[in-house]
Design an enzyme around this catalytic site. Structure first.
Site, PDB file in Angstrom:
ATOM      1  N   GLU A 334      86.394 -60.265  -2.532  1.00 54.14           N
ATOM      2  CA  GLU A 334      87.441 -60.917  -3.059  1.00 54.14           C
ATOM      3  C   GLU A 334      88.527 -61.428  -2.551  1.00 54.14           C
ATOM      4  O   GLU A 334      88.856 -62.564  -1.954  1.00 54.14           O
ATOM      5  CB  GLU A 334      87.633 -62.238  -4.671  1.00 54.14           C
ATOM      6  CG  GLU A 334      88.191 -62.703  -5.161  1.00 54.14           C
ATOM      7  CD  GLU A 334      89.255 -63.515  -5.105  1.00 54.14           C
ATOM      8  OE1 GLU A 334      89.916 -64.721  -5.059  1.00 54.14           O
ATOM      9  OE2 GLU A 334      90.350 -62.213  -5.372  1.00 54.14           O
ATOM     10  N   ASP A 362      88.502 -64.820 -13.157  1.00 57.31           N
ATOM     11  CA  ASP A 362      88.842 -63.951 -12.632  1.00 57.31           C
ATOM     12  C   ASP A 362      90.370 -64.493 -12.825  1.00 57.31           C
ATOM     13  O   ASP A 362      91.286 -64.830 -11.678  1.00 57.31           O
ATOM     14  CB  ASP A 362      88.628 -64.393 -11.277  1.00 57.31           C
ATOM     15  CG  ASP A 362      89.529 -63.894  -9.803  1.00 57.31           C
ATOM     16  OD1 ASP A 362      90.367 -63.184 -10.647  1.00 57.31           O
ATOM     17  OD2 ASP A 362      89.777 -63.640  -9.145  1.00 57.31           O
TER      18      ASP A 362
END
Lengths: 482, 482
Positions: A334, A362
């Site tokens: 990511e 997240d």
């Protein structure tokens, strides 16, 4: 409250028309209030999330894309999914860039010599091994740099730009979102103005003498200059030295490198198959990679724990499988280009129409504050109806947003309804992307509460009689870093 | 309260006999309550202490004994004393050892590779440039190491010892005092047991991934092995890896060096001469040096500010000079061997009998909590009488102690009465001896309150009709580091 009453109350809230498949349900509705309460009770009493993060971070260590830690993390995730009782556990290949941090050193060399704490931003090119020595020119924003460069084209030529932009501490991502432009785009604008290097005050809220890294980007046609972040204390020192008048010179040594070849990594995927519509998928994701400065406990070990624990709570405490399939995806890379997110969307494009919801955890390990919904019209009131009465587990407002978490952006772009448990990030950015992002920073109770909220939202979406209206498909503006 | 009443009340408290010189005072007693109130009012309203620390730390930077920063600090202090209106400002030569930090790197290499944050302890010898790779054996104390080595003489042979002793957060020095033995003496005991290196969990209370340095010592006849400190997070990581079972191996690279030749530094001295007994001296000190990892704002920039501001407050707000001379001493090299403290005691030994009190500010910038008295019998009740009614400025208990602050230990050993304003150190050890000891960590209000308390205690001792009973002279146990 008697169970029968709860079930009736729950069903009566479904004011929107149900789909044909749900109009004659094959199975009785699960008591969602009781289920949510069990999730919270279980999460709090066991607090296994903290142990999950500890296991990941101790076993894999820092896990920047393409590193040995990344490889260990993939192996760990496969095991963790099996341990959580998931089905169809497998990896899906992802090709990732591999950027390796080198020496990083900065020091004021005039009017006094004082060492600074610096880190290279992710993707930065290197200085020469001996570094750059140049005068520092301070600005507070991209706009200020552009305005000054327009007025005096020589102002930044041959200089090191210091973007001394201070981030505001907020409970949501507003402070970060407002401040982070200088990290992402500062080097490009500084190079356009003729600077030889770009430094930022770290994008963060702590005063721990820890610089914050994070992705930056270059633009075609603009010279690539080295880009770093100073710890807050050091940016303030440079500011004060400049405020005395006279030149402040800094030596900057950064020797990171981007490997010529891409590396192999993987998304790790597992499922809890649906009891009625296994072909319909609720994706719950987090990212398995981290920056290299620490073991990434908050970013995103906590998210990995939230989704793995969600699967376990649903499997063990919901009483019945939800109607639809819950698919857990731990995304690769990511941090440095969303490689896993794009790979997933590409590999699964044939079934994206059957992706009925996507959620990513997240945002650290803070307590739940609300729910964001990036989906079609009426999604907000419909979700409100579904979760009515669940406020002690899933607290706060349910509101529309046009922002999807990073790894589910490509899904959102394809029309998949995206949901998110918003968490308190008041202290998250004290440690985000620093060497201090270690497991001790996680409060086990807050993580348990965030997990219960996430599990509840996941369960509600996977078990609701109807699916949520789809988002409007749209192109992504760019393939972003974070 | 009318001034006349205050003066009478003040005089009536003097239950101890006064000296002949004071029985017929040449000058009227100063209203000490009003003076103390002016000190607090002035310190709070102006809050100049924070600016003083900023000036020192920005101008000199880190200032380990014998470094260029140390040299700049001496020049700064001379200027600062002149600016504070002191008389007889001068330097007194001090010879100091010069220890220079080199590369410092540690990493777990088995069962996983994870970088650790380490720093060399002050005085440590070096590893080879490639470092040591060895298995870690963890103990919680010196006693545990000794007991295990007695039982199994091979246990530590060829190993790296990790003293994983956690410091308790306390408002006073108790937590530090209890924990610090492993830093000072851990390497000697580890070497006696055959270890190749000694690591400690940092002696500190913070979780900021910042290792804490500080002096350690070797002993004649015992092999000198490298000694370092891990950040709290890293010590805990190693503990958890060991708890899994199996060997944990660490690579340790530390390349500090002790210069063959001593370097020149200086104590910086200035005075506010007494109006009646200028030959009688109240020493107020702090130390000008700092560790090298940061600019030493708390340790001991704050102390420098407290004593310089004390001089300024007394000069500008007391209304009259105190009876006795206040001598400000900014000591060289407290951190790495008390060189300045010993040099001062030696250079002034002929006048130590006329040193009627000594105070050092070396406990950070926290609010005042009480007063410690290391002096002869009756000193405590006599001081209590002198400061009665001053509780808002000089709060807390006045109590006897046998501990003198480091730089006034040699004076105390010679019989000089020692006094100290005890400050709240609850957060001091979050930053003490780390890279995080920078000026932003200082709360200007708390520093102002500490300064007003210190100024009041100084003024009371310098202006009291009589002097305090002397301490019993005694030899120092050793020439200590801190």
């Amino acid at each position: 409250m008697p169970r029968a009453f709860v079930v009736v109350a729950f069903l009566s809230l479904l004011s929107t028309p149900v789909r044909s498949s749900a109009a004659s349900p094959k199975s009785a509705a699960v008591d969602v209030r009781a289920t949510a309460a069990r999730f919270l009770g279980g999460a709090l009493a066991e607090r296994r999330g903290h142990a999950v993060v500890t296991s990941l971070t101790d076993s894999a260590g820092p896990r920047l894309a393409g590193s040995r830690g990344d490889e260990r993390a993939v192996a760990w995730a496969v095991e963790a999914m099996r341990a959580a009782g998931l089905e169809n556990v497998h990896t899906e290949p992802v090709t990732v860039p591999r950027w390796v941090r080198g020496v990083e050193r900065a020091e004021v060399v005039a009017p006094v010599d004082i060492a600074l704490h610096v880190t290279a931003l992710g993707g930065s090119v290197a200085t020469s091994p001996d570094g750059i020595v140049a005068e520092v020119v301070e600005v507070a924003s991209l706009d200020e740099l552009k305005a000054q460069a327009a007025k005096d084209p020589a102002r930044f030529r041959g200089k090191i730009v210091l973007y001394n932009k201070s981030m505001l501490r907020t409970h949501n991502f507003e402070g970060y979102g407002t401040a982070v432009d200088v990290r992402k785009g500062g080097a490009v604008e500084a190079a356009r103005a003729g600077a030889v290097a770009s430094l930022i005050r770290s994008i963060g809220t702590g005063y721990h003498r820890l610089p914050h890294t994070g992705a930056m980007r270059y633009e075609a046609g603009v010279p690539q200059i080295p880009a770093g972040a100073l710890a807050a204390e050091d940016a303030e020192l440079v500011h004060r030295l400049l405020a005395r008048g006279g030149a402040v010179k800094v030596r900057l040594v950064l020797t990171p490198s981007l490997a010529a070849d891409k590396a192999a990594s993987a998304n790790v995927v597992g499922e809890l198959r649906g009891r009625e519509h296994p072909e319909e998928i609720v994706v719950i994701g987090a990212h398995l990679d981290s920056w290299d400065l620490a073991t990434g406990a908050l970013d995103d070990g906590a998210g990995c724990a939230i989704v793995l624990e969600t699967a376990r709570l649903v499997r063990t405490l919901a009483g019945a499988r939800p109607r639809r399939t819950i698919r857990v995806v731990l995304f690769a890379n990511e941090e440095f280009g969303l490689s896993g997110a794009f790979a997933y969307a590409e590999a699964h494009k044939a079934e994206l129409a059957r992706h009925v919801a996507a959620l990513e955890a997240d945002a650290g390990a803070g307590r739940p504050l609300g729910v964001g919904v990036a989906a079609g019209a009426d999604a907000v009131p419909r979700l409100r109806a579904l979760v009515d009465g669940l406020g002690t587990v899933l607290p706060g407002e349910i509101h529309a947003t046009d922002e999807a978490a990073a790894d589910v952006m490509p899904l959102h772009a394809a029309g998949v309804p995206v949901f998110g448990v918003e968490q308190d990030v008041s202290t998250y950015f004290d440690w985000h992307h620093t060497a201090g992002d270690t497991v001790d920073k996680i409060d086990p109770e807050e993580l348990a509460r965030a997990t219960a909220a996430f599990a509840t939202l996941t369960f509600v979406l996977a078990d609701a009689p109807t699916t949520m209206p789809r988002a409007t498909p749209h192109p992504l503006p760019w393939r972003p870093g974070k």
